[in-house]
Each structure stands twice: as structure tokens, then as C-alpha cells.
Design an enzyme around this catalytic site. Structure first.
Site, PDB file in Angstrom:
ATOM      1  N   ILE A 154      10.737   5.612  -0.947  1.00 37.45           N
ATOM      2  CA  ILE A 154      10.176   6.724  -1.726  1.00 37.45           C
ATOM      3  C   ILE A 154      10.187   8.002  -0.892  1.00 37.45           C
ATOM      4  O   ILE A 154      10.584   9.065  -1.375  1.00 37.45           O
ATOM      5  CB  ILE A 154       8.757   6.359  -2.227  1.00 37.45           C
ATOM      6  CG1 ILE A 154       8.851   5.192  -3.217  1.00 37.45           C
ATOM      7  CG2 ILE A 154       8.088   7.573  -2.882  1.00 37.45           C
ATOM      8  CD1 ILE A 154       7.528   4.618  -3.667  1.00 37.45           C
ATOM      9  N   GLU A 264      -9.958   1.581  -8.173  1.00 36.62           N
ATOM     10  CA  GLU A 264      -9.235   1.980  -9.386  1.00 36.62           C
ATOM     11  C   GLU A 264      -9.766   1.201 -10.580  1.00 36.62           C
ATOM     12  O   GLU A 264      -9.815  -0.030 -10.508  1.00 36.62           O
ATOM     13  CB  GLU A 264      -7.734   1.747  -9.199  1.00 36.62           C
ATOM     14  CG  GLU A 264      -7.156   2.688  -8.162  1.00 36.62           C
ATOM     15  CD  GLU A 264      -5.636   2.619  -8.007  1.00 36.62           C
ATOM     16  OE1 GLU A 264      -4.985   1.900  -8.778  1.00 36.62           O
ATOM     17  OE2 GLU A 264      -5.128   3.299  -7.107  1.00 36.62           O
ATOM     18  N   HIS A 282      -2.683   6.331 -11.378  1.00 37.25           N
ATOM     19  CA  HIS A 282      -1.701   5.396 -10.792  1.00 37.25           C
ATOM     20  C   HIS A 282      -0.464   5.269 -11.696  1.00 37.25           C
ATOM     21  O   HIS A 282      -0.094   4.165 -12.118  1.00 37.25           O
ATOM     22  CB  HIS A 282      -2.343   4.022 -10.548  1.00 37.25           C
ATOM     23  CG  HIS A 282      -1.628   3.229  -9.477  1.00 37.25           C
ATOM     24  ND1 HIS A 282      -2.281   2.396  -8.590  1.00 37.25           N
ATOM     25  CD2 HIS A 282      -0.307   3.145  -9.153  1.00 37.25           C
ATOM     26  CE1 HIS A 282      -1.394   1.834  -7.787  1.00 37.25           C
ATOM     27  NE2 HIS A 282      -0.189   2.271  -8.117  1.00 37.25           N
ATOM     28  N   ILE A 283       0.159   6.416 -11.965  1.00 37.52           N
ATOM     29  CA  ILE A 283       1.318   6.425 -12.885  1.00 37.52           C
ATOM     30  C   ILE A 283       2.645   6.634 -12.159  1.00 37.52           C
ATOM     31  O   ILE A 283       3.653   6.920 -12.780  1.00 37.52           O
ATOM     32  CB  ILE A 283       1.164   7.513 -13.983  1.00 37.52           C
ATOM     33  CG1 ILE A 283       0.951   8.914 -13.350  1.00 37.52           C
ATOM     34  CG2 ILE A 283       0.055   7.158 -14.953  1.00 37.52           C
ATOM     35  CD1 ILE A 283       1.107  10.056 -14.331  1.00 37.52           C
ATOM     36  N   GLY A 284       2.623   6.468 -10.824  1.00 32.55           N
ATOM     37  CA  GLY A 284       3.841   6.726 -10.056  1.00 32.55           C
ATOM     38  C   GLY A 284       5.068   6.025 -10.620  1.00 32.55           C
ATOM     39  O   GLY A 284       6.134   6.614 -10.755  1.00 32.55           O
ATOM     40  N   ALA A 285       4.918   4.739 -10.937  1.00 34.26           N
ATOM     41  CA  ALA A 285       6.082   3.957 -11.400  1.00 34.26           C
ATOM     42  C   ALA A 285       6.120   3.858 -12.918  1.00 34.26           C
ATOM     43  O   ALA A 285       6.928   3.111 -13.476  1.00 34.26           O
ATOM     44  CB  ALA A 285       6.003   2.556 -10.808  1.00 34.26           C
TER      45      ALA A 285
HETATM   46  P1  NAD Z   1       8.942   1.357   1.979  1.00 34.03           P
HETATM   47  O1  NAD Z   1       8.573   0.053   2.578  1.00 34.03           O
HETATM   48  O2  NAD Z   1      10.355   1.578   1.576  1.00 34.03           O
HETATM   49  O3  NAD Z   1       8.503   2.553   2.937  1.00 34.03           O
HETATM   50  C1  NAD Z   1       7.286   2.564   3.625  1.00 34.03           C
HETATM   51  C2  NAD Z   1       7.522   3.279   4.935  1.00 34.03           C
HETATM   52  O4  NAD Z   1       6.269   3.427   5.602  1.00 34.03           O
HETATM   53  C3  NAD Z   1       8.449   2.513   5.879  1.00 34.03           C
HETATM   54  O5  NAD Z   1       9.508   3.341   6.301  1.00 34.03           O
HETATM   55  C4  NAD Z   1       7.548   2.120   7.039  1.00 34.03           C
HETATM   56  O6  NAD Z   1       8.229   2.104   8.277  1.00 34.03           O
HETATM   57  C5  NAD Z   1       6.519   3.227   6.988  1.00 34.03           C
HETATM   58  N1  NAD Z   1       5.278   2.919   7.673  1.00 34.03           N
HETATM   59  C6  NAD Z   1       4.686   1.713   7.869  1.00 34.03           C
HETATM   60  N2  NAD Z   1       3.560   1.861   8.588  1.00 34.03           N
HETATM   61  C7  NAD Z   1       3.429   3.191   8.835  1.00 34.03           C
HETATM   62  C8  NAD Z   1       2.478   3.978   9.521  1.00 34.03           C
HETATM   63  N3  NAD Z   1       1.407   3.415  10.110  1.00 34.03           N
HETATM   64  N4  NAD Z   1       2.654   5.313   9.578  1.00 34.03           N
HETATM   65  C9  NAD Z   1       3.736   5.901   8.984  1.00 34.03           C
HETATM   66  N5  NAD Z   1       4.686   5.199   8.337  1.00 34.03           N
HETATM   67  C10 NAD Z   1       4.524   3.871   8.254  1.00 34.03           C
HETATM   68  O7  NAD Z   1       7.956   1.530   0.704  1.00 34.03           O
HETATM   69  P2  NAD Z   1       8.140   2.527  -0.521  1.00 34.03           P
HETATM   70  O8  NAD Z   1       8.879   1.841  -1.599  1.00 34.03           O
HETATM   71  O9  NAD Z   1       8.637   3.829  -0.031  1.00 34.03           O
HETATM   72  O10 NAD Z   1       6.613   2.646  -0.998  1.00 34.03           O
HETATM   73  C11 NAD Z   1       5.688   3.413  -0.271  1.00 34.03           C
HETATM   74  C12 NAD Z   1       4.285   3.266  -0.863  1.00 34.03           C
HETATM   75  O11 NAD Z   1       4.271   3.684  -2.238  1.00 34.03           O
HETATM   76  C13 NAD Z   1       3.725   1.848  -0.847  1.00 34.03           C
HETATM   77  O12 NAD Z   1       2.350   1.906  -0.492  1.00 34.03           O
HETATM   78  C14 NAD Z   1       3.800   1.419  -2.299  1.00 34.03           C
HETATM   79  O13 NAD Z   1       2.855   0.441  -2.608  1.00 34.03           O
HETATM   80  C15 NAD Z   1       3.509   2.757  -2.991  1.00 34.03           C
HETATM   81  N6  NAD Z   1       3.937   2.839  -4.389  1.00 34.03           N
HETATM   82  C16 NAD Z   1       3.117   3.463  -5.276  1.00 34.03           C
HETATM   83  C17 NAD Z   1       3.499   3.580  -6.609  1.00 34.03           C
HETATM   84  C18 NAD Z   1       2.624   4.283  -7.603  1.00 34.03           C
HETATM   85  O14 NAD Z   1       2.631   3.914  -8.772  1.00 34.03           O
HETATM   86  N7  NAD Z   1       1.884   5.305  -7.202  1.00 34.03           N
HETATM   87  C19 NAD Z   1       4.720   3.037  -7.035  1.00 34.03           C
HETATM   88  C20 NAD Z   1       5.551   2.428  -6.101  1.00 34.03           C
HETATM   89  C21 NAD Z   1       5.153   2.344  -4.768  1.00 34.03           C
END
Ligand code: NAD
Length: 310
Positions: A154, A264, A282-285
């Protein structure tokens, strides 16, 4: 090749995945409102358990899932699944890590512009009959520094989108960052403190882990510029909401946009009621395309695992 087995879908998912599992020969029971007690009592009959965020796959559920081979999360994070418990019982845990990255990225851009131009306030006041143009002096994104905390799927997508808006990128991730992405976008990689001190907008995309819990605490938030904005679409526990309330209330931070919360639905009313906070549930996805893709990807993975291909 046809496959056999019983699949329990515990949360609402796009029909496309259900259809392809049935087409492959699986028996699919769709129970998107199943309660925890019913889940524990009925899970023993299923080979595959499919969830989104509502259903918590606890150790109790895993222990009761005596014939389960796969637990599938139609989404990214696995924080609602007891992965360790599943692994000890040799149950494969799968997710759809890339399905939501465009949808979340677009929401972040929307939230940044909402903050920079006070769109929610402008809309509410105009509809109330108040013409508050002179109070709505905004800020442009072009030329500003966007700090991306967590440069994964993301974070990288947002980097590309922000680049198209002519923003400058700063990134922090303790793990190696994709080199092609860095050369494509010119993102400056730095430590977290420097990022917080330099960025005009900070967007957070880390997983929920013990290390990331309250990574935005009062000490870190105090490092941000008073003109800066914070956006969180990752997981609520990453921000100490009381500390965020204090910096926003006292004018030490310009504003925040939150799609995720420590509880939430959110309970921190004093934070949500601040005029410089924009909230979404929580509407990201939550786009048709992201949900369709996640459902299709998960169904395909389940079929391939049961066929012994992956
Ligand atoms: P991803 O695993 O591809 O990326 C996460 C990144 O965070 C990785 O590059 C990892 O190295 C890094 N990371 C781990 N620990 C860290 C730290 N302490 N400090 C800084 N960086 C760190 O995951 P993604 O697909 O990019 O998702 C990211 C987040 O978004 C997750 O928490 C996921 O649950 C959330 N998300 C939210 C929604 C929503 O509806 N709002 C939808 C999808 C994902």
C-alpha cells in the site's frame, strides 16, 4: 480437475469467489452473520474457513476445527486470525495481500485532499447555509513532502499516486524497500524521526504487531510539524489516540484523518469530534473492485491448495 470439501464462509464476501469454489466442486456454506458460539460448534465439519474482519478465528475456533486444512482471510492483515494456533495444527493460513492496495491508496489521496482543503467542513457548512469561504484557506499537495511509514504494497502504491500529484516522497521502513520503486519515484529513505520532523503529510501503512503498537505516541507526535497532517488507514492500535487528541487539540498538529481506530466502531468521541479530524469507518478496501479481486484471489488459492498445486 474437480476438488471436494466443505467451505464455511463466515463473513460477507463477493459472490465471484463463492461461484468459482462451487464451480471447482466445493460445497460452500455462506453464513455471513454466524455468531462465535455457532462457529465453534459447527466448524468441525469444514475443510476450509473463509473470513474477512468481523469473524475472529481464536484459538478456541482453531481447536474446534478438527478437519480444517485452510483458514483464508479475504483481505490483507491477519490480526483477526490466531496464526500460531493454526500453524501448530498444520492449517494453512492464506490472505490476499495485494488486492486492496489501489483502493486504500485512493482513499489516502482522498483523505489528504479532504484535510488540505477542509472538504468535510466545507460541505457541512455550505449545506447549513453558511458561506464560510474566507475561513477555508487550504494548502496544496503539489511540492509538499509526503512521509510514508511502512513502504509495503500500500505504501508503494500511495507513493506512485502522490508522485503523480507532484509531491516529494520520504519513506521509513526497517526492512529492505523495493529498489525499483525507489529509483522510479525518487523516494528519500530515512529514519522515522527525520521523516516525522520533515513531512507535511505522514501516512501510515505498517502491520499491527507488538513493535508497531502506539508507534505514534506523544513523543513521536511531538516531532511532527505543527502544520503537518497525519493519515492512518493501517490499524488503529498504531496510534495512541489520547496522545493524538492532545496534539490536535493544542494546535501542535494541523489535522488527522483516520480510517481505523483503537476500538471499532470508535469510542474516543473527544478525538472524533475535533473539527480537524476526518473519520471514515474502515473503508480502505471497501470498493467493488478490491472486494471482487480479493474474493477471486482467495478462491483460486483455496482451489490450488486443495489440488496440491501450491
Ligand atoms: P505490507 O506487508 O505489504 O507492508 C507493510 C510494510 O510495513 C512492510 O514493508 C514492512 O516492512 C513495514 N513495517 C513492518 N514493521 C514496521 C515498523 N515497525 N515500522 C515501519 N514499517 C514497518 O502490507 P500492506 O498491504 O501495505 O498493508 C499495510 C497495512 O494496511 C496493514 O496494517 C493492513 O492491515 C492495513 N490495511 C488496511 C485496510 C483498510 O481497510 N483500511 C485495507 C488493507 C490493508
Amino acid at each position: 480437475m474437480q476438488v471436494s470439501g466443505n467451505v464455511l464462509v463466515c463473513d460477507s464476501i463477493d459472490q465471484v469467489g463463492i461461484d468459482s469454489m462451487k464451480h471447482a466442486g466445493l460445497t460452500v456454506h455462506y453464513k455471513p452473520d454466524i455468531r462465535p458460539v455457532e462457529l465453534v460448534s459447527s466448524v468441525k465439519d469444514y475443510d476450509v474457513l473463509v473470513v474477512r474482519s468481523r469473524t475472529k478465528v481464536t484459538r478456541e475456533v482453531v481447536d474446534a476445527a478438527v478437519q480444517a486444512k485452510i483458514i483464508a482471510r479475504v483481505g490483507v492483515g491477519l490480526d483477526n486470525v490466531d496464526v500460531k494456533a493454526a500453524e501448530t495444527k498444520n492449517i494453512r493460513v492464506i490472505n490476499a495481500p495485494e488486492a486492496a492496495s489501489i483502493a486504500v491508496g485512493e482513499l489516502v489521496i482522498g483523505l489528504m485532499i479532504s484535510l488540505a482543503r477542509s472538504i468535510p467542513k466545507a460541505d457541512a457548512e455550505t449545506k447549513r447555509g453558511n458561506w464560510i469561504k474566507k475561513d477555508l484557506m487550504g494548502t496544496q499537495l503539489s511540492g509538499k513532502y509526503l512521509g510514508v511509514v511502512g513502504v509495503g504494497n500500500i505504501g508503494r502504491n500511495i507513493g506512485r499516486m502522490a508522485k503523480a500529484l507532484r509531491m516529494n516522497l520520504i519513506g521509513y521502513d526497517p526492512y529492505p524497500i523495493n529498489r525499483e520503486f525507489i529509483s522510479e519515484t525518487g523516494m528519500i529513505i530515512t529514519d522515522l524521526n527525520t521523516l516525522l520532523e520533515s513531512a507535511d503529510f505522514v501516512t501510515c501503512h505498517v502491520p499491527a504487531t507488538p513493535e508497531t503498537k502506539h508507534m505514534f505516541n506523544s513523543e513521536r507526535l511531538a516531532k511532527m510539524k505543527p502544520t503537518a497532517y497525519l493519515i492512518n488507514t493501517s490499524r488503529g492500535e498504531v496510534i495512541d489516540e489520547n496522545a493524538l487528541y492532545e496534539v490536535l487539540k493544542s494546535g501542535k498538529l494541523a489535522g488527522a484523518a483516520l480510517d481505523v481506530f483503537e476500538a471499532e466502531p470508535p469510542t474516543n468521541k473527544q478525538l472524533m469530534n475535533l473539527t480537524n479530524v476526518v473519520c471514515t469507518p474502515h473503508i480502505g478496501a471497501q470498493t467493488k473492485e478490491a472486494q471482487e479481486l480479493a474474493s477471486r484471489v482467495i478462491a483460486e488459492k483455496i482451489i490450488q491448495i486443495l489440488r496440491g498445486v501450491i
